[in-house]
Design a protein around this motif. Structure first.
Motif, short mmCIF file in Angstrom:
data_model
loop_
_atom_site.label_atom_id
_atom_site.label_comp_id
_atom_site.label_asym_id
_atom_site.label_seq_id
_atom_site.Cartn_x
_atom_site.Cartn_y
_atom_site.Cartn_z
N ALA A 50 5.50 -26.65 5.33
CA ALA A 50 4.64 -25.74 6.09
C ALA A 50 4.30 -24.50 5.28
N HIS A 51 3.13 -23.94 5.56
CA HIS A 51 2.68 -22.69 4.96
C HIS A 51 2.05 -21.84 6.05
N GLY A 52 2.36 -20.56 6.07
CA GLY A 52 1.78 -19.65 7.05
C GLY A 52 0.79 -18.70 6.41
N PHE A 53 -0.29 -18.42 7.14
CA PHE A 53 -1.34 -17.54 6.64
C PHE A 53 -1.75 -16.53 7.72
N GLY A 54 -1.84 -15.27 7.34
CA GLY A 54 -2.41 -14.26 8.21
C GLY A 54 -3.91 -14.26 8.03
N SER A 55 -4.64 -14.55 9.10
CA SER A 55 -6.10 -14.67 8.99
C SER A 55 -6.74 -14.42 10.34
N ASP A 56 -7.86 -13.73 10.34
CA ASP A 56 -8.62 -13.48 11.56
C ASP A 56 -9.72 -14.53 11.66
N ALA A 57 -9.62 -15.41 12.63
CA ALA A 57 -10.56 -16.53 12.77
C ALA A 57 -11.97 -16.09 13.10
N ARG A 58 -12.16 -14.81 13.43
CA ARG A 58 -13.50 -14.30 13.76
C ARG A 58 -14.24 -13.76 12.55
N LYS A 59 -13.55 -13.64 11.43
CA LYS A 59 -14.14 -13.01 10.24
C LYS A 59 -14.56 -14.09 9.24
N GLU A 60 -15.86 -14.19 9.01
CA GLU A 60 -16.37 -15.26 8.17
C GLU A 60 -15.76 -15.25 6.78
N ASP A 61 -15.66 -14.08 6.16
CA ASP A 61 -15.13 -14.03 4.80
C ASP A 61 -13.68 -14.49 4.75
N GLU A 62 -12.89 -14.17 5.78
CA GLU A 62 -11.50 -14.59 5.80
C GLU A 62 -11.37 -16.10 6.01
N VAL A 63 -12.23 -16.66 6.85
CA VAL A 63 -12.20 -18.10 7.09
C VAL A 63 -12.59 -18.86 5.84
N VAL A 64 -13.66 -18.43 5.19
CA VAL A 64 -14.11 -19.08 3.96
C VAL A 64 -13.02 -19.03 2.90
N ALA A 65 -12.39 -17.86 2.75
CA ALA A 65 -11.33 -17.71 1.75
C ALA A 65 -10.11 -18.56 2.08
N LEU A 66 -9.75 -18.63 3.36
CA LEU A 66 -8.60 -19.42 3.79
C LEU A 66 -8.79 -20.90 3.45
N VAL A 67 -9.93 -21.45 3.84
CA VAL A 67 -10.17 -22.87 3.61
C VAL A 67 -10.22 -23.17 2.12
N GLU A 68 -10.86 -22.28 1.36
CA GLU A 68 -10.93 -22.48 -0.09
C GLU A 68 -9.55 -22.45 -0.72
N GLN A 69 -8.71 -21.51 -0.29
CA GLN A 69 -7.36 -21.39 -0.83
C GLN A 69 -6.53 -22.64 -0.54
N ILE A 70 -6.60 -23.12 0.69
CA ILE A 70 -5.81 -24.29 1.07
C ILE A 70 -6.27 -25.52 0.29
N GLU A 71 -7.58 -25.72 0.24
CA GLU A 71 -8.11 -26.90 -0.48
C GLU A 71 -7.77 -26.84 -1.97
N ARG A 72 -7.76 -25.65 -2.53
CA ARG A 72 -7.50 -25.49 -3.96
C ARG A 72 -6.02 -25.58 -4.30
N ASP A 73 -5.18 -24.93 -3.49
CA ASP A 73 -3.78 -24.77 -3.86
C ASP A 73 -2.81 -25.73 -3.17
N ILE A 74 -3.21 -26.28 -2.02
CA ILE A 74 -2.28 -27.12 -1.26
C ILE A 74 -2.77 -28.56 -1.16
#
Length: 237
Positions: A50-74
């Motif tokens: 498991a991995h935990g991430f602090g992210s605001d689902a309402r913020k487009e830049d945070e969502v884009v960065a989150l998905v990119e990070q997970i796809e790239r690193d995990i």
């Protein structure tokens, strides 16, 4: 890998644990990452990842960065569960524009942002599952729930549209109507009479909700479910 947006202490956490038990790495989010530590530790203690991430689902830049990070690193996101609630009752006479908009952002707009970003990756691979958590308010608007009902109705419509567009491309999109009180600290503290029904299986067990999400994901594509209703046997329709 399974991404659970809104992995709280009840349903979201149970969903993450179920997918981890099924062999998936669970990536879980909340706005405050430190609140995810007990969930991540519990999954790891049970032998999962498991991995935990602090992210605001309402913020487009945070969502884009989150998905990119997970796809790239995990790894590739095979499952997305959007599980943000935003259930805040208020009389329409007292509701403010700011709160109404915030509830829509949390319950619907966040679903669009996360669904869009993950769908881009899934379509390229020709597979994946996206599940949106709905509520009683997805089907009918009760008194004092104008904002919540409007947002949940909109989320259901988003899920319907995505299912019709993405299904032929190999993406299973589903919407789960959780119609009833769930075994949570909020229900126990604020609705003790309802919580007392737990002994009679009168409120929803988060682990049992999670099992339904797992079964949705495991369905063969010749028999996909779009909408699943979950309610205790004694709950009125």
């Amino acid at each position: 890998m399974a991404l659970v947006i809104g992995a709280g202490d009840a349903t979201g956490g149970a969903i993450a644990r179920r997918f981890a038990a099924g062999g998936y790495t669970a990536c879980v989010t909340r706005r405050e990452a430190d609140k995810l530590l007990p969930l991540v530790q519990a999954i790891e203690a049970a032998g999962g990842r498991a991995h935990g991430f602090g992210s605001d689902a309402r913020k487009e830049d945070e969502v884009v960065a989150l998905v990119e990070q997970i796809e790239r690193d995990i790894g590739p996101i095979e499952v997305l569960v959007f599980n943000i609630g935003a259930n805040v009752p208020c009389s329409i006479l007292d509701e403010t524009a700011r709160k109404y908009f915030k509830i829509w952002e949390m319950a619907c707009f966040g679903g669009f942002l996360n669904g869009r970003e993950v769908a881009k990756r899934m379509v390229a691979r020709g597979r994946g599952t996206i599940v949106f958590t709905g509520a009683t308010a997805s089907l009918r608007g009760a008194a004092r729930f104008a904002a919540f009902a409007g947002a949940k109705h909109a989320l259901r419509a988003l899920a319907q549209s995505m299912a019709r567009e993405l299904g032929p491309q190999g993406i299973h999109v589903a919407h789960v109507v959780v119609d009833g009180a769930i075994d949570t600290e909020f229900i126990r503290s604020n609705f003790p009479e309802r919580y007392a029904l737990k002994a009679q299986d009168g409120i929803l067990n988060p682990e049992h909700i999670a099992e339904s999400y797992w079964q949705l994901h495991r369905q063969p594509r010749d028999a996909w479910t779009f909408e699943l209703d979950l309610r205790p046997y004694m709950e009125s329709w």
